[in-house]
Design a protein around this motif. Structure first.
Motif, short mmCIF file in Angstrom:
data_model
loop_
_atom_site.label_atom_id
_atom_site.label_comp_id
_atom_site.label_asym_id
_atom_site.label_seq_id
_atom_site.Cartn_x
_atom_site.Cartn_y
_atom_site.Cartn_z
N LEU A 4 0.89 -1.20 -0.01
CA LEU A 4 0.05 0.08 0.13
C LEU A 4 0.91 1.17 -0.05
O LEU A 4 1.95 1.19 0.64
CB LEU A 4 -0.93 -0.04 1.32
N ASP B 58 -2.85 6.31 -0.16
CA ASP B 58 -4.10 5.27 -0.80
C ASP B 58 -5.33 5.42 0.17
O ASP B 58 -4.81 5.60 1.55
CB ASP B 58 -3.52 3.80 -0.74
N VAL C 34 -8.02 3.47 2.09
CA VAL C 34 -8.36 1.85 2.62
C VAL C 34 -9.73 2.04 3.20
O VAL C 34 -10.09 2.77 4.03
CB VAL C 34 -7.48 1.44 3.74
#
Ligand code: HEM
Length: 199
Positions: free
Chosen positions: A91, A95, A97
């Motif tokens: 990751l 990013d 999530v």
């Protein structure tokens, strides 16, 4: 204030609608709540202390919030590169999530009693020590729901009052099928119950 109204209205009303739906499907649970509410029979007044003493009702509210969490999940944005511990998936900083509450609450790895069934007693017995992140209907960390104590208080008070006054019955498979509609919260599509005013 607008954020409080938006975040606090449909979430709590959805949990209440699910409560009514599950009660209509589980007369045994309703009866246990009523028995707990009767206590020694002397006090009908719902003081804060009295409300706090209703531990089975807490389990029922937890089970309502676990089986169908009103919020689908939450999102966190990574502040640095990282890897998932088991899969090693990479990751990157920035990013987003998604943390899906319902998946966690239904993951058989984290629950001793079948997570698909409505069984409030799990919170007193077999699943008392469930994984802390398997059940997070209000999120977690420092951005968790700021209104959760109010929401739990509202839910418990209204549920207790309802159970003192009425009994819900199943209105039949066509009108009381449950099902999901996703608006701001996950709400039941079909809640058709009978209401018996005799306690
Ligand atoms: C059953 C009822 C409720 C549920 C299931 C619920 C659920 C949630 C969830 C999942 C979050 C995101 C938490 C996270 O990202 O970790 C949240 C945030 C929030 N909730 Fe609730 N909520 C409920 C009731 C309320 C009430 C009654 C209020 C206010 C009166 C409220 C106000 C807020 C606010 C302002 C946030 C944003 C907090 C932040 O970003 O710092 N919620 N809620």
């Amino acid at each position: 204030m607008v954020a409080f109204l938006v975040a606090g209205f449909e979430s709590t009303s959805s949990a209440l609608a699910w409560f009514i739906h599950w009660m209509s499907k589980h007369p045994r649970v309703q009866q246990k709540i009523k028995t707990e509410l009767l206590g020694d029979g002397s006090v009908q007044h719902l003081s804060l202390d009295r409300l706090d003493s209703l531990v089975y009702l807490d389990c029922v509210i937890n089970e309502v919030l676990r089986l169908i969490p009103p919020a689908t999940g939450t999102i966190r944005t990574l502040t640095l590169d990282d890897r998932l511990p088991e899969s090693g998936a990479q990751l990157f900083k920035g990013d987003s999530v998604m943390i899906p509450f319902s998946n966690l609450a239904h993951d058989t790895r984290y629950w001793s009693v079948d997570p698909e069934i409505f069984y409030p007693e799990r919170f007193l017995d077999e699943d008392k020590n469930h994984h802390p992140y398997a059940f997070i209907p209000f999120g977690g960390g420092h951005r968790q729901c700021i209104g959760q104590d109010l929401a739990r208080f509202e839910l418990k008070m209204i549920a207790a009052r309802l159970m003192q006054k009425v009994t819900f019955g199943d209105g039949g498979p066509q009108v009381n099928a449950g099902g999901h509609s996703i608006r701001l919260a996950i709400i039941p599509k079909h809640v058709g119950v009978t209401i018996d005013f005799a306690k």
